[in-house]
Design a protein around this motif. Structure first.
Motif, PDB file in Angstrom:
ATOM      1  N   TRP A 139     -26.658 -15.995   2.068  1.00  0.00           N
ATOM      2  CA  TRP A 139     -26.633 -17.259   1.330  1.00  0.00           C
ATOM      3  C   TRP A 139     -26.264 -18.405   2.269  1.00  0.00           C
ATOM      4  CZ3 TRP A 139     -23.030 -21.030   0.340  1.00  0.00           C
ATOM      5  CH2 TRP A 139     -23.349 -21.933  -0.655  1.00  0.00           C
ATOM      6  N   ILE A 140     -25.247 -18.188   3.106  1.00  0.00           N
ATOM      7  CA  ILE A 140     -24.850 -19.220   4.069  1.00  0.00           C
ATOM      8  C   ILE A 140     -25.998 -19.509   5.029  1.00  0.00           C
ATOM      9  CG2 ILE A 140     -23.297 -19.736   6.001  1.00  0.00           C
ATOM     10  CD1 ILE A 140     -21.158 -18.090   4.500  1.00  0.00           C
ATOM     11  N   TRP A 141     -26.637 -18.464   5.539  1.00  0.00           N
ATOM     12  CA  TRP A 141     -27.726 -18.640   6.499  1.00  0.00           C
ATOM     13  C   TRP A 141     -28.879 -19.433   5.889  1.00  0.00           C
ATOM     14  CZ3 TRP A 141     -27.851 -17.922  11.572  1.00  0.00           C
ATOM     15  CH2 TRP A 141     -29.084 -17.921  12.213  1.00  0.00           C
ATOM     16  N   ARG A 142     -29.220 -19.129   4.657  1.00  0.00           N
ATOM     17  CA  ARG A 142     -30.329 -19.836   3.997  1.00  0.00           C
ATOM     18  C   ARG A 142     -30.007 -21.295   3.737  1.00  0.00           C
ATOM     19  NH1 ARG A 142     -30.419 -15.032   1.125  1.00  0.00           N
ATOM     20  NH2 ARG A 142     -29.291 -16.011  -0.597  1.00  0.00           N
ATOM     21  N   HIS A 143     -28.751 -21.642   3.559  1.00  0.00           N
ATOM     22  CA  HIS A 143     -28.382 -23.014   3.224  1.00  0.00           C
ATOM     23  C   HIS A 143     -28.030 -23.884   4.429  1.00  0.00           C
ATOM     24  CE1 HIS A 143     -28.203 -21.236  -0.762  1.00  0.00           C
ATOM     25  NE2 HIS A 143     -28.375 -22.468  -1.211  1.00  0.00           N
ATOM     26  N   LEU A 144     -27.971 -23.286   5.609  1.00  0.00           N
ATOM     27  CA  LEU A 144     -27.731 -24.092   6.806  1.00  0.00           C
ATOM     28  C   LEU A 144     -29.028 -24.795   7.203  1.00  0.00           C
ATOM     29  CD1 LEU A 144     -25.547 -21.701   8.970  1.00  0.00           C
ATOM     30  CD2 LEU A 144     -24.816 -23.786   7.834  1.00  0.00           C
ATOM     31  N   PRO A 145     -28.925 -26.036   7.668  1.00  0.00           N
ATOM     32  CA  PRO A 145     -30.135 -26.766   8.072  1.00  0.00           C
ATOM     33  C   PRO A 145     -30.585 -26.363   9.473  1.00  0.00           C
ATOM     34  CG  PRO A 145     -28.228 -28.160   8.369  1.00  0.00           C
ATOM     35  CD  PRO A 145     -27.740 -26.885   7.719  1.00  0.00           C
ATOM     36  N   GLY A 146     -31.840 -26.616   9.763  1.00  0.00           N
ATOM     37  CA  GLY A 146     -32.351 -26.438  11.119  1.00  0.00           C
ATOM     38  C   GLY A 146     -33.044 -25.112  11.356  1.00  0.00           C
ATOM     39  N   ASN A 147     -33.463 -24.952  12.611  1.00  0.00           N
ATOM     40  CA  ASN A 147     -34.133 -23.713  13.009  1.00  0.00           C
ATOM     41  C   ASN A 147     -33.103 -22.634  13.334  1.00  0.00           C
ATOM     42  OD1 ASN A 147     -33.115 -24.396  15.471  1.00  0.00           O
ATOM     43  ND2 ASN A 147     -35.055 -25.078  16.331  1.00  0.00           N
ATOM     44  N   THR A 148     -33.535 -21.532  13.898  1.00  0.00           N
ATOM     45  CA  THR A 148     -32.652 -20.394  14.146  1.00  0.00           C
ATOM     46  C   THR A 148     -31.518 -20.741  15.098  1.00  0.00           C
ATOM     47  OG1 THR A 148     -34.510 -18.896  13.772  1.00  0.00           O
ATOM     48  CG2 THR A 148     -32.601 -17.998  14.907  1.00  0.00           C
ATOM     49  N   TRP A 149     -31.819 -21.482  16.167  1.00  0.00           N
ATOM     50  CA  TRP A 149     -30.772 -21.823  17.134  1.00  0.00           C
ATOM     51  C   TRP A 149     -29.721 -22.751  16.529  1.00  0.00           C
ATOM     52  CZ3 TRP A 149     -30.239 -18.836  21.046  1.00  0.00           C
ATOM     53  CH2 TRP A 149     -31.327 -18.185  21.570  1.00  0.00           C
ATOM     54  N   VAL A 150     -30.148 -23.693  15.736  1.00  0.00           N
ATOM     55  CA  VAL A 150     -29.200 -24.607  15.085  1.00  0.00           C
ATOM     56  C   VAL A 150     -28.357 -23.843  14.079  1.00  0.00           C
ATOM     57  CG1 VAL A 150     -29.008 -26.630  13.594  1.00  0.00           C
ATOM     58  CG2 VAL A 150     -30.680 -26.608  15.444  1.00  0.00           C
ATOM     59  N   LYS A 151     -28.987 -22.953  13.326  1.00  0.00           N
ATOM     60  CA  LYS A 151     -28.237 -22.146  12.361  1.00  0.00           C
ATOM     61  C   LYS A 151     -27.225 -21.254  13.068  1.00  0.00           C
ATOM     62  CE  LYS A 151     -31.658 -21.999   8.710  1.00  0.00           C
ATOM     63  NZ  LYS A 151     -32.388 -21.160   7.775  1.00  0.00           N
ATOM     64  N   ALA A 152     -27.608 -20.678  14.202  1.00  0.00           N
ATOM     65  CA  ALA A 152     -26.689 -19.828  14.954  1.00  0.00           C
ATOM     66  C   ALA A 152     -25.500 -20.640  15.456  1.00  0.00           C
ATOM     67  CB  ALA A 152     -27.416 -19.166  16.111  1.00  0.00           C
ATOM     68  N   LEU A 153     -25.756 -21.836  15.968  1.00  0.00           N
ATOM     69  CA  LEU A 153     -24.680 -22.697  16.449  1.00  0.00           C
ATOM     70  C   LEU A 153     -23.763 -23.112  15.306  1.00  0.00           C
ATOM     71  CD1 LEU A 153     -23.353 -24.268  18.742  1.00  0.00           C
ATOM     72  CD2 LEU A 153     -24.924 -26.144  18.231  1.00  0.00           C
ATOM     73  N   LEU A 154     -24.333 -23.492  14.177  1.00  0.00           N
ATOM     74  CA  LEU A 154     -23.525 -23.874  13.019  1.00  0.00           C
ATOM     75  C   LEU A 154     -22.728 -22.687  12.485  1.00  0.00           C
ATOM     76  CD1 LEU A 154     -25.953 -26.266  11.118  1.00  0.00           C
ATOM     77  CD2 LEU A 154     -23.886 -26.877  12.379  1.00  0.00           C
ATOM     78  N   SER A 155     -23.309 -21.505  12.510  1.00  0.00           N
ATOM     79  CA  SER A 155     -22.589 -20.311  12.074  1.00  0.00           C
ATOM     80  C   SER A 155     -21.393 -20.044  12.983  1.00  0.00           C
ATOM     81  CB  SER A 155     -23.507 -19.098  12.081  1.00  0.00           C
ATOM     82  OG  SER A 155     -24.533 -19.251  11.161  1.00  0.00           O
ATOM     83  N   LEU A 156     -21.595 -20.197  14.282  1.00  0.00           N
ATOM     84  CA  LEU A 156     -20.504 -20.019  15.227  1.00  0.00           C
ATOM     85  C   LEU A 156     -19.403 -21.049  14.982  1.00  0.00           C
ATOM     86  CD1 LEU A 156     -19.352 -18.612  17.742  1.00  0.00           C
ATOM     87  CD2 LEU A 156     -20.622 -20.276  19.104  1.00  0.00           C
ATOM     88  N   LEU A 157     -19.776 -22.291  14.754  1.00  0.00           N
ATOM     89  CA  LEU A 157     -18.787 -23.336  14.482  1.00  0.00           C
ATOM     90  C   LEU A 157     -18.029 -23.069  13.187  1.00  0.00           C
ATOM     91  CD1 LEU A 157     -20.728 -26.543  15.565  1.00  0.00           C
ATOM     92  CD2 LEU A 157     -18.848 -25.399  16.752  1.00  0.00           C
ATOM     93  N   LEU A 158     -18.724 -22.588  12.167  1.00  0.00           N
ATOM     94  CA  LEU A 158     -18.052 -22.242  10.912  1.00  0.00           C
ATOM     95  C   LEU A 158     -17.063 -21.095  11.112  1.00  0.00           C
ATOM     96  CD1 LEU A 158     -20.953 -22.461   8.318  1.00  0.00           C
ATOM     97  CD2 LEU A 158     -18.917 -23.899   8.412  1.00  0.00           C
ATOM     98  N   ALA A 159     -17.450 -20.098  11.887  1.00  0.00           N
ATOM     99  CA  ALA A 159     -16.558 -18.973  12.156  1.00  0.00           C
ATOM    100  C   ALA A 159     -15.323 -19.429  12.941  1.00  0.00           C
ATOM    101  CB  ALA A 159     -17.294 -17.884  12.912  1.00  0.00           C
TER     102      ALA A 159
END
Length: 53
Positions: free
Chosen positions: A4-24
């Motif tokens: 659910w978090i992954w689907r709601h993050l904006p951007g492509n895969t690299w942006v989502k990965a970076l945002l996921s890391l920042l959230l963690a």
């Protein structure tokens, strides 16, 4: 939940990965700065006693 978090993050895969890391990292920061110090007096780990014999 992670999907659910992954689907709601904006951007492509690299942006989502970076945002996921920042959230963690933000979650770890909040835990170590606020949650763990608050909970530490409530936990029994510091109450070790040794009986004298």
């Amino acid at each position: 939940m992670y999907g659910w978090i992954w689907r709601h993050l904006p951007g492509n895969t690299w942006v989502k990965a970076l945002l996921s890391l920042l959230l963690a990292l933000a979650a770890v920061y909040v835990l170590f700065q606020y949650v763990f110090p608050w909970a530490e007096p409530l936990l029994p780990f510091g109450d070790a006693t040794v009986d004298e014999q």
